[in-house]
Each structure stands twice: as structure tokens, then as C-alpha cells.
Design an enzyme around this catalytic site. Structure first.
Site, PDB file in Angstrom:
ATOM      1  N   ARG A 134       3.176  -1.800  -5.720  1.00 49.90           N
ATOM      2  CA  ARG A 134       3.202  -0.543  -6.472  1.00 49.90           C
ATOM      3  C   ARG A 134       4.513   0.214  -6.339  1.00 49.90           C
ATOM      4  NH1 ARG A 134      -1.555   1.875  -7.530  1.00 49.90           N
ATOM      5  NH2 ARG A 134      -2.415   0.689  -5.799  1.00 49.90           N
ATOM      6  N   CYS A 176     -15.725   0.623 -26.527  1.00 47.80           N
ATOM      7  CA  CYS A 176     -17.055   1.223 -26.620  1.00 47.80           C
ATOM      8  C   CYS A 176     -17.583   1.481 -25.217  1.00 47.80           C
ATOM      9  CB  CYS A 176     -17.997   0.309 -27.394  1.00 47.80           C
ATOM     10  SG  CYS A 176     -17.384  -0.011 -29.045  1.00 47.80           S
ATOM     11  N   GLU A 177     -16.828   2.254 -24.477  1.00 45.18           N
ATOM     12  CA  GLU A 177     -17.174   2.664 -23.113  1.00 45.18           C
ATOM     13  C   GLU A 177     -16.671   4.084 -22.985  1.00 45.18           C
ATOM     14  OE1 GLU A 177     -18.633   1.271 -20.464  1.00 45.18           O
ATOM     15  OE2 GLU A 177     -19.012  -0.646 -21.451  1.00 45.18           O
ATOM     16  N   GLY A 197       0.774  -1.236   0.000  1.00 45.51           N
ATOM     17  CA  GLY A 197       0.000   0.000   0.000  1.00 45.51           C
ATOM     18  C   GLY A 197       0.803   1.281   0.000  1.00 45.51           C
ATOM     19  N   TYR A 230     -10.468   4.177 -11.274  1.00 47.54           N
ATOM     20  CA  TYR A 230     -10.432   5.024 -10.068  1.00 47.54           C
ATOM     21  C   TYR A 230     -10.355   6.514 -10.392  1.00 47.54           C
ATOM     22  CZ  TYR A 230      -7.940   0.733  -8.350  1.00 47.54           C
ATOM     23  OH  TYR A 230      -7.518  -0.531  -8.047  1.00 47.54           O
TER      24      TYR A 230
HETATM   25  C1  LIG Z   1      -2.651  -5.493  -3.386  1.00 46.88           C
HETATM   26  C2  LIG Z   1      -2.016  -6.052  -2.182  1.00 46.88           C
HETATM   27  C3  LIG Z   1      -0.682  -5.768  -1.896  1.00 46.88           C
HETATM   28  C4  LIG Z   1       0.148  -4.821  -2.713  1.00 46.88           C
HETATM   29  O1  LIG Z   1      -0.361  -3.536  -2.725  1.00 46.88           O
HETATM   30  P1  LIG Z   1       0.482  -2.350  -3.379  1.00 46.88           P
HETATM   31  O2  LIG Z   1      -0.484  -1.201  -3.361  1.00 46.88           O
HETATM   32  O3  LIG Z   1       0.812  -2.785  -4.760  1.00 46.88           O
HETATM   33  O4  LIG Z   1       1.674  -2.149  -2.544  1.00 46.88           O
HETATM   34  C5  LIG Z   1      -0.115  -6.381  -0.805  1.00 46.88           C
HETATM   35  N1  LIG Z   1      -0.818  -7.224  -0.027  1.00 46.88           N
HETATM   36  C6  LIG Z   1      -2.098  -7.519  -0.269  1.00 46.88           C
HETATM   37  C7  LIG Z   1      -2.801  -8.464   0.612  1.00 46.88           C
HETATM   38  C8  LIG Z   1      -2.744  -6.942  -1.345  1.00 46.88           C
HETATM   39  O5  LIG Z   1      -4.035  -7.239  -1.595  1.00 46.88           O
END
Ligand SMILES: *Cc1c(COP(=O)(O)O)cnc(C)c1O
Length: 416
Positions: free
Chosen positions: A275, A341-342, A230, A314
Site C-alpha cells: 500500500r 445491484c448492491e 501494513g 471496509y
Molecule cells: C497484504 C500483505 C502485505 C502487504 O500489505 P500492505 O498493506 O499492502 O502493505 C504484505 N505481506 C503479506 C503477507 C500480506 O498479506
């Protein structure tokens, strides 16, 4: 201000396109490796620090293999993701299986690989036991419920489908301990694409406090905490990258205060970011097919949201560079579209860009994570190729583009 640079010139990309037609995603190996090394060195103080790269971000075995070479494991959440981890030869201790709503077959594969199983729900304990027996090591995913704020992608924890409540954690660890599970971990993930570093320090603090409480109350030891993924990236030029050193210092201080003097030391620190590792180092390269002037000005690319759906899904911002026009004034306003087509198939809406002509090469930044991997085939769109720009400047095709034969491969026309 984070300046949106490219790891290739217009000439270089023209050469690449001569070999590999647009659209494609291209990943910068050197930058990914340097980023991985920086993460490992920043957290070198932490006992047994381990990053499990979230496979869903960029599920390409060449990318996973180069991250393996940098010491990373993988975080998997499905059978194919487990199979990818197996194919690149990762040992079980370097595979985290963080799934939810999980089929029995996937737990069986995780057990076979000796992966670290991270359960999403207390009811999965008996499900796991009945389908493949209990492993020696188990991890549970915690959902802390109402917290201040909430995060744009994951939302409020109490409305998220993931994880155990606090009471369920105590109950679950006790249940597992009584049945002979002897090694434990604790996981949470409550944010996605979060740019505030305090979020991650607070997450670690919360987990440290929780393992102290649970280990005392149930007389069990914990081997690790996993603070999840995250960590955000600066998609917009005016945003700053997350200060990883700040996160590391904050977690280190909390570790000293809460864990170091206790019987839980050494407690390993795990994370499973996706990410942040590859996102900024991937680029979707397209060519302009059409310019359309109606109530608005439209640039039509040869890619679509089937190649990268974040803007449509998003409303996410992805920076756009028109190659060779980097220094021209941004005196046109365009919607940059794909061919689905969206009407939400737009990479950008009302974006200020230089004057664009048919045939221009358009680069969409930050496609290295949750880009190609979110692709789909709606409207008969075929998924693009993936290329690796290697450290020596050469280019390797690490996934070919889909063909019409691939698209039809699940059909049987002899029955028509
Ligand atoms: C999606 C996810 C991640 C990775 O999230 P990032 O935003 O790419 O860092 C890690 N653990 C779980 C359980 C996830 O669902």
C-alpha cells in the site's frame, strides 16, 4: 493536513480520455519511483535492506518491473503472483513467498524459482517436505497472539488465521534444523493500513528479541527478519503520512542494542509493504453518468465497486476530486455510487462536494494499491484498464479494459 493533489490537469486528463475511455486507473510513475528511492535511502543503514513489494497490491508487470529497477523484490502469495515475479525476471532471492493455506503446486513453483519460502503453519513443514523437499533456507511467520489494541483490518492477532505460535516457532526451527535446513528467517505481519509508526518499531523489536532467544536456544543463525507490510497511507486529508524516518531511526536503535554486538550481526532487514509504495499514486478516473434526486442526492459514475471495492468492503474513505471544480464551494451532499445491484456500491456516502453535473470527470484518490487488484466480475461488470503516466508526461496503457469476450471466455456456448 495532507493536500490531495493530482499529477494531471483537467486538460491533460481530457486528452488522455480521448485516447483511453473512462473508467481507468492511472498510476504516477515519477511519484512511485521517488517514493521507492526514499524508502531505500531511509533504510540504507540496515544490513541487506530489502523491500519485497506485495504483488497483491498492484499486480501489474509494468509496475513490478519499474519497482524492480528501483531494487525491490516481490512478495507473492499465489501461483499467478509467482509467475508475475518470474516474468519480470526476478532472481529467487528477491522473491518472498508468504502464502497461507497453500496448495502443493504453489510450493513446487516457489522451490523451482528458488524463492524464499515463508511458512504460515508448523504443519506445512511436513507438507512441504513430502511435496517438494526442504530448501536450504526457510522462514516462518510468527503470530504473537494477544497484544494491546489490534488493528482495524487484520484485527487481533489471536483471532487472525496467520502464523505460528511462539512455542511452534521453537519446535519448527528445531525440526527443520534436524533435517538439514541451515539458513533461517523470521517474519511477522500483524497490522494493515496502520498509521502509527511505533507499531513497526515494536514489530522489529519483538522479532529481534525472538531471534536472539531462538538462536541461543537452538544454536541456529538467522539471516533476516521480515517485518511484513501494513504501513498505512493517509486516505483522509486530515491524516498525515507515516513517518518512515521515525520507523527507521527506531529500528536502527533497537538493532544497535539487541543485534549489533551479537553473533547475529549482520542480520538483514526485510519488509513487504504494498500500500505505502503505490497506494497514493494511483487514481480511478470516472465520468458522471447520472444525477438522481430522491430521498438523497446520488451521483452515478461509469465505474463501480468492481473497479475498487475498498469503500464498500471496509467503509474506507477515498478522497474525491471533481475536475475543474477544485476551488468551488462544497455545498452539496452526495452519495457517489456505481452501477452494481448492491446498495453498498458507493464510493462515498454523504460526501460534501461541489455541484456536480452529468459529464463531470470524477477522480477517486489513492487507488494505486488494493484498487484494481481487488476487482471482480459480479453483475457482469468488466474490469477497467490501467494506465501509466510516465515520467516524461506520456501515457502508456499497461492493461486493457476487459471485453465481453473476456467475460465469456470460460464458457462454451456450443454446448447450449
Ligand atoms: C497484504 C500483505 C502485505 C502487504 O500489505 P500492505 O498493506 O499492502 O502493505 C504484505 N505481506 C503479506 C503477507 C500480506 O498479506
Amino acid at each position: 493536513m495532507n493536500i490531495k493533489k493530482l499529477p494531471f490537469t483537467k486538460n491533460k486528463i481530457e486528452e488522455i480520455i480521448a485516447q483511453h475511455p473512462t473508467p481507468f486507473h492511472i498510476y504516477d510513475e515519477k511519484a512511485i519511483r521517488e517514493n521507492a528511492r526514499r524508502l531505500n535511502s531511509t533504510f540504507a543503514w540496515a544490513p541487506g535492506f530489502q523491500e519485497f513489494f506485495a504483488v497483491k497490491a498492484t499486480p501489474n508487470p509494468c509496475i513490478l518491473k519499474l519497482l524492480k529497477e528501483e531494487g525491490f523484490g516481490t512478495d507473492c502469495s499465489s501461483l499467478p503472483e509467482l509467475l508475475l515475479a518470474e516474468k519480470i525476471g526476478l532472481p529467487g532471492r528477491k522473491i518472498m513467498f508468504t502464502s497461507n493455506d497453500t496448495p502443493a503446486q504453489e510450493y513446487q513453483k516457489a522451490r523451482e524459482l528458488d524463492a524464499v519460502i515463508n511458512l504460515d503453519d508448523i504443519s506445512h513443514l511436513t507438507f512441504l517436505e513430502s511435496h517438494c523437499g526442504l530448501p536450504e533456507l526457510l522462514c516462518f511467520r510468527y503470530n504473537p497472539g494477544p497484544l494491546r489494541g489490534g488493528n482495524a483490518i487484520i484485527g487481533k492477532p489471536e483471532e487472525a488465521k496467520y502464523g505460528f505460535t511462539r512455542e511452534q516457532l521453537f519446535e519448527g526451527y528445531k525440526w527443520a534444523k534436524d533435517r538439514g535446513v541451515s539458513r533461517f528467517g523470521l517474519h511477522t505481519m500483524i497490522a494493515s493500513n496502520e498509521l502509527d509508526p511505533n507499531y513497526f518499531v515494536d514489530t522489529a523489536k519483538m522479532l529481534f528479541a525472538l531471534v536472539v532467544d531462538i538462536s541461543r536456544s537452538l544454536d541456529i543463525n538467522f539471516e533476516f527478519i521480515n517485518i511484513g507490510g501494513g504501513i498505512g497511507i493517509p486516505y483522509r486529508p486530515e491524516q498525515e503520512p507515516v513517518d518512515i524516518e521515525y520507523i527507521s531511526r527506531g529500528i536502527k536503535q533497537a538493532y544497535r542494542e539487541k543485534i549489533e554486538g551479537s553473533s547475529l550481526h549482520p542480520l538483514r532487514l526485510y519488509m513487504e509493504t504494498g500500500r505505502m509504495i503505490t497506494g497514493p499514486y494511483g487514481y480511478l478516473v470516472s465520468r458522471v453518468l447520472h444525477i438522481k434526486d430522491t430521498y438523497k442526492l446520488y451521483v452515478g459514475l461509469d465505474s463501480s465497486m468492481a473497479d475498487m471495492m475498498r469503500p464498500a468492503l471496509y467503509g474506507a474513505y477515498h478522497h474525491i476530486t471533481v475536475l475543474g471544480k477544485e476551488n468551488e464551494p462544497l455545498d452539496y451532499t452526495y452519495d457517489v455510487t456505481g452501477s452494481l445491484c448492491e446498495n453498498n456500491d458507493k464510493f462515498a456516502i454523504d460526501r460534501s462536494l461541489p455541484k456536480i453535473e452529468i459529464g463531470d470527470i470524477v477522480v477517486i484518490h489513492d487507488s494505486g494499491a488494493h484498487g484494481h487488484s481487488m476487482g471482480f466480475n459480479y453483475n457482469g461488470k468488466l474490469r477497467s484498464a490501467e494506465l501509466l503516466l510516465k515520467a516524461d508526461g506520456s501515457v502508456e496503457k499497461i492493461r486493457r479494459a476487459e471485453t465481453v469476450e473476456d467475460y465469456f471466455s470460460t464458457l462454451d456456448f456450443s454446448r447450449i
